[in-house]
Design a protein around this motif. Structure first.
Motif, PDB file in Angstrom:
ATOM      1  N   GLN A   1      48.392 -19.505 -66.031  1.00 33.74           N
ATOM      2  CA  GLN A   1      49.349 -19.373 -64.938  1.00 33.74           C
ATOM      3  C   GLN A   1      50.378 -20.504 -64.905  1.00 33.74           C
ATOM      4  OE1 GLN A   1      49.137 -16.526 -62.741  1.00 33.74           O
ATOM      5  NE2 GLN A   1      51.255 -17.221 -62.529  1.00 33.74           N
ATOM      6  N   ARG A   2      49.987 -21.700 -65.296  1.00 31.30           N
ATOM      7  CA  ARG A   2      50.922 -22.830 -65.227  1.00 31.30           C
ATOM      8  C   ARG A   2      52.095 -22.665 -66.186  1.00 31.30           C
ATOM      9  NH1 ARG A   2      50.432 -27.190 -68.919  1.00 31.30           N
ATOM     10  NH2 ARG A   2      48.892 -26.818 -70.584  1.00 31.30           N
ATOM     11  N   HIS A   3      51.956 -21.776 -67.183  1.00 30.37           N
ATOM     12  CA  HIS A   3      53.044 -21.534 -68.125  1.00 30.37           C
ATOM     13  C   HIS A   3      53.942 -20.378 -67.670  1.00 30.37           C
ATOM     14  CE1 HIS A   3      51.109 -24.243 -70.950  1.00 30.37           C
ATOM     15  NE2 HIS A   3      49.972 -23.576 -70.784  1.00 30.37           N
ATOM     16  N   LEU A   4      53.421 -19.550 -66.784  1.00 28.81           N
ATOM     17  CA  LEU A   4      54.186 -18.400 -66.298  1.00 28.81           C
ATOM     18  C   LEU A   4      55.008 -18.828 -65.092  1.00 28.81           C
ATOM     19  CD1 LEU A   4      51.261 -15.819 -66.579  1.00 28.81           C
ATOM     20  CD2 LEU A   4      53.205 -16.050 -68.138  1.00 28.81           C
ATOM     21  N   VAL A   5      55.910 -19.776 -65.338  1.00 29.47           N
ATOM     22  CA  VAL A   5      56.605 -20.466 -64.248  1.00 29.47           C
ATOM     23  C   VAL A   5      57.841 -19.728 -63.731  1.00 29.47           C
ATOM     24  CG1 VAL A   5      55.782 -22.731 -64.950  1.00 29.47           C
ATOM     25  CG2 VAL A   5      57.884 -21.817 -65.957  1.00 29.47           C
ATOM     26  N   ASP A   6      58.343 -18.757 -64.487  1.00 27.38           N
ATOM     27  CA  ASP A   6      59.533 -18.028 -64.048  1.00 27.38           C
ATOM     28  C   ASP A   6      59.566 -16.658 -64.723  1.00 27.38           C
ATOM     29  OD1 ASP A   6      60.355 -18.527 -66.698  1.00 27.38           O
ATOM     30  OD2 ASP A   6      61.501 -20.294 -66.101  1.00 27.38           O
ATOM     31  N   GLN A   7      60.570 -15.880 -64.385  1.00 27.95           N
ATOM     32  CA  GLN A   7      60.646 -14.522 -64.923  1.00 27.95           C
ATOM     33  C   GLN A   7      60.823 -14.522 -66.434  1.00 27.95           C
ATOM     34  OE1 GLN A   7      63.414 -11.913 -62.944  1.00 27.95           O
ATOM     35  NE2 GLN A   7      63.405 -10.412 -64.603  1.00 27.95           N
ATOM     36  N   ILE A   8      61.555 -15.498 -66.963  1.00 25.61           N
ATOM     37  CA  ILE A   8      61.775 -15.548 -68.408  1.00 25.61           C
ATOM     38  C   ILE A   8      60.463 -15.712 -69.155  1.00 25.61           C
ATOM     39  CG2 ILE A   8      62.790 -16.898 -70.281  1.00 25.61           C
ATOM     40  CD1 ILE A   8      65.166 -17.462 -68.478  1.00 25.61           C
ATOM     41  N   ASN A   9      59.628 -16.657 -68.698  1.00 22.80           N
ATOM     42  CA  ASN A   9      58.358 -16.884 -69.389  1.00 22.80           C
ATOM     43  C   ASN A   9      57.372 -15.742 -69.165  1.00 22.80           C
ATOM     44  OD1 ASN A   9      57.988 -19.650 -70.811  1.00 22.80           O
ATOM     45  ND2 ASN A   9      59.260 -20.106 -69.021  1.00 22.80           N
ATOM     46  N   ILE A  10      57.440 -15.113 -68.010  1.00 19.42           N
ATOM     47  CA  ILE A  10      56.606 -13.936 -67.777  1.00 19.42           C
ATOM     48  C   ILE A  10      57.011 -12.823 -68.733  1.00 19.42           C
ATOM     49  CG2 ILE A  10      56.182 -12.057 -66.142  1.00 19.42           C
ATOM     50  CD1 ILE A  10      56.152 -14.153 -63.909  1.00 19.42           C
ATOM     51  N   MET A  11      58.322 -12.633 -68.881  1.00 23.89           N
ATOM     52  CA  MET A  11      58.815 -11.596 -69.780  1.00 23.89           C
ATOM     53  C   MET A  11      58.389 -11.878 -71.219  1.00 23.89           C
ATOM     54  SD  MET A  11      62.763 -10.615 -70.685  1.00 23.89           S
ATOM     55  CE  MET A  11      62.928 -12.126 -71.664  1.00 23.89           C
TER      56      MET A  11
ATOM     57  N   ARG B   1      68.483   1.545 -60.950  1.00 29.77           N
ATOM     58  CA  ARG B   1      69.229   0.965 -62.068  1.00 29.77           C
ATOM     59  C   ARG B   1      69.323  -0.552 -61.914  1.00 29.77           C
ATOM     60  NH1 ARG B   1      72.589   2.755 -66.154  1.00 29.77           N
ATOM     61  NH2 ARG B   1      73.065   0.933 -67.417  1.00 29.77           N
ATOM     62  N   GLU B   2      69.531  -1.021 -60.705  1.00 31.87           N
ATOM     63  CA  GLU B   2      69.604  -2.470 -60.474  1.00 31.87           C
ATOM     64  C   GLU B   2      68.257  -3.134 -60.753  1.00 31.87           C
ATOM     65  OE1 GLU B   2      71.030  -3.026 -56.532  1.00 31.87           O
ATOM     66  OE2 GLU B   2      73.037  -2.216 -56.958  1.00 31.87           O
ATOM     67  N   LEU B   3      67.184  -2.452 -60.374  1.00 30.91           N
ATOM     68  CA  LEU B   3      65.843  -2.979 -60.652  1.00 30.91           C
ATOM     69  C   LEU B   3      65.610  -3.053 -62.153  1.00 30.91           C
ATOM     70  CD1 LEU B   3      63.019  -3.895 -59.914  1.00 30.91           C
ATOM     71  CD2 LEU B   3      62.386  -1.497 -59.532  1.00 30.91           C
ATOM     72  N   ALA B   4      66.013  -2.008 -62.865  1.00 33.07           N
ATOM     73  CA  ALA B   4      65.869  -2.002 -64.319  1.00 33.07           C
ATOM     74  C   ALA B   4      66.670  -3.122 -64.954  1.00 33.07           C
ATOM     75  CB  ALA B   4      66.310  -0.650 -64.880  1.00 33.07           C
ATOM     76  N   ASN B   5      67.874  -3.368 -64.441  1.00 31.69           N
ATOM     77  CA  ASN B   5      68.701  -4.456 -64.975  1.00 31.69           C
ATOM     78  C   ASN B   5      68.011  -5.802 -64.793  1.00 31.69           C
ATOM     79  OD1 ASN B   5      70.651  -2.589 -65.623  1.00 31.69           O
ATOM     80  ND2 ASN B   5      71.975  -3.050 -63.877  1.00 31.69           N
ATOM     81  N   GLN B   6      67.373  -6.001 -63.646  1.00 34.43           N
ATOM     82  CA  GLN B   6      66.718  -7.283 -63.367  1.00 34.43           C
ATOM     83  C   GLN B   6      65.480  -7.484 -64.229  1.00 34.43           C
ATOM     84  OE1 GLN B   6      66.121  -8.251 -59.202  1.00 34.43           O
ATOM     85  NE2 GLN B   6      67.950  -7.088 -58.597  1.00 34.43           N
ATOM     86  N   ILE B   7      64.782  -6.390 -64.512  1.00 30.64           N
ATOM     87  CA  ILE B   7      63.567  -6.484 -65.325  1.00 30.64           C
ATOM     88  C   ILE B   7      63.909  -6.737 -66.793  1.00 30.64           C
ATOM     89  CG2 ILE B   7      61.565  -5.178 -66.158  1.00 30.64           C
ATOM     90  CD1 ILE B   7      61.310  -6.170 -63.315  1.00 30.64           C
ATOM     91  N   GLN B   8      65.114  -6.373 -67.214  1.00 26.80           N
ATOM     92  CA  GLN B   8      65.552  -6.518 -68.608  1.00 26.80           C
ATOM     93  C   GLN B   8      64.580  -5.816 -69.569  1.00 26.80           C
ATOM     94  OE1 GLN B   8      65.860 -10.918 -68.433  1.00 26.80           O
ATOM     95  NE2 GLN B   8      67.988 -10.613 -69.054  1.00 26.80           N
ATOM     96  N   PRO B   9      64.485  -4.499 -69.482  1.00 28.44           N
ATOM     97  CA  PRO B   9      63.528  -3.769 -70.319  1.00 28.44           C
ATOM     98  C   PRO B   9      63.874  -3.836 -71.796  1.00 28.44           C
ATOM     99  CG  PRO B   9      65.056  -2.249 -69.287  1.00 28.44           C
ATOM    100  CD  PRO B   9      65.325  -3.591 -68.670  1.00 28.44           C
ATOM    101  N   PRO B  10      62.867  -3.811 -72.659  1.00 27.35           N
ATOM    102  CA  PRO B  10      63.131  -3.758 -74.108  1.00 27.35           C
ATOM    103  C   PRO B  10      63.684  -2.392 -74.484  1.00 27.35           C
ATOM    104  CG  PRO B  10      60.788  -3.598 -73.666  1.00 27.35           C
ATOM    105  CD  PRO B  10      61.430  -3.902 -72.354  1.00 27.35           C
TER     106      PRO B  10
END
Length: 300
Positions: free
Chosen positions: A49-59, A157-166
């Motif tokens: 969990q300490r490494h999952l500090v933001d959305q980028i690292n979670i992604m 669509r806005e939610l999809a944009n925020q999630i940045q799907p592959p």
């Protein structure tokens, strides 16, 4: 393929990914399933969990767990948090290194895949076997577990944009293979294959022509072959033959070269069991002249 063209191809692929994710991510069952399972997902990854500090690292974590390495317009890939030699790898302790593989596998197989499968069974337009859709579910689970404010009630669509799907397709590192989400359109297929060819060319790919009929040169189509045989016969009798003469006199009697072409073609096609020939276009006749090495002359 130039850099601008390649960039537009990648951007189109990203657009396909967002559009596809938006088609299912806003389904009420998605929110319900994610919020129900998110606490368990958080417990599974608690050691990291300490490494999952933001959305980028979670992604980055979720994409690697689901087997995805994104390639961007400049050919780079999303950093792998588990790559010890990577510039942005996580500084894992010995305990974390030992547990990371088990955590990733359990999270993927016991948490993410069952949620995706359950959603598909409930009528959500998701491909539960596709790593890209799995990765979106994984990101939503960990963002929810970390108490991120997910705009469930907003525009899908806005939610999809925020999630940045592959993407809806994945290309192997050497550009030889493509795997794909079910339901791709023909345009999606063409776009990603153009990207694959670019990647392949950057990895030693050669422009080889596919063999035909036991490695022989592909034969000319029978109607074309017959037409060229007739034109060659006419040219032997009329060395000054031009395309214009054949076109202008095609509907005339056999006394004119065009009429001779029409009448002879009709007979030869019938003998060969072919449908009656259509009047050849000027471009077709010019191609025939070129193949027969007949000068185009003033009729060009």
């Amino acid at each position: 393929m130039g850099n601008d063209q390649a960039g537009s191809r990648y951007q189109r692929e990203e657009e396909h990914a967002r559009k596809t994710a938006a088609s299912w991510i806003g389904h009420p069952e998605v929110r319900s399933a994610v919020e129900a399972v998110a606490p368990a997902a958080g417990e599974v990854v608690s050691l990291l969990q300490r490494h999952l500090v933001d959305q980028i690292n979670i992604m980055r974590f979720c994409w690697r767990v689901c087997g995805i390495g994104a390639r961007y317009t400049d050919g780079t890939e999303e950093p792998n948090p588990f790559d010890p030699d990577g510039a942005e790898s996580w500084p894992l302790t010995d305990e974390e290194w030992t547990a990371a593989g088990y955590i990733a596998a359990f999270f993927h197989q016991r948490i993410v895949v069952p949620v995706a499968t359950d959603l598909a069974e409930k009528g959500v337009d998701i491909d539960p076997g596709w790593a890209g859709d799995q990765a979106v579910i994984a990101v939503l689970l960990l963002l929810t577990s970390a108490e991120y404010d997910i705009p469930w009630d907003g525009n899908a669509r806005e939610l999809a944009n925020q999630i940045q799907p592959p993407g809806v397709s994945a290309i192997s590192r050497d550009g030889r293979e493509i795997s794909a989400r079910d339901g791709r359109t023909e345009e999606m297929v063409r776009n990603v294959d153009a990207i694959r060819k670019l990647i392949r060319s950057e990895n030693g790919g050669r422009d080889l022509r596919a063999p035909y009929a036991g490695n022989a040169t592909r034969t000319t189509a029978r109607p074309t072959r017959i037409r060229r045989e007739v034109i060659a016969e006419i040219y032997a009798d009329h060395p000054d033959l031009t395309v214009a003469q054949l076109v202008s006199g095609y509907d005339s009697s056999e006394r004119r070269v065009g009429g001779r072409l029409r009448i002879t073609l009709t007979r030869r096609f019938k003998e060969a069991g072919l449908d009656a020939p259509e009047k050849p276009s000027q471009s077709t006749l010019y191609a025939d002249f070129a193949a027969l090495n007949i000068p185009t002359g003033s009729g060009r």
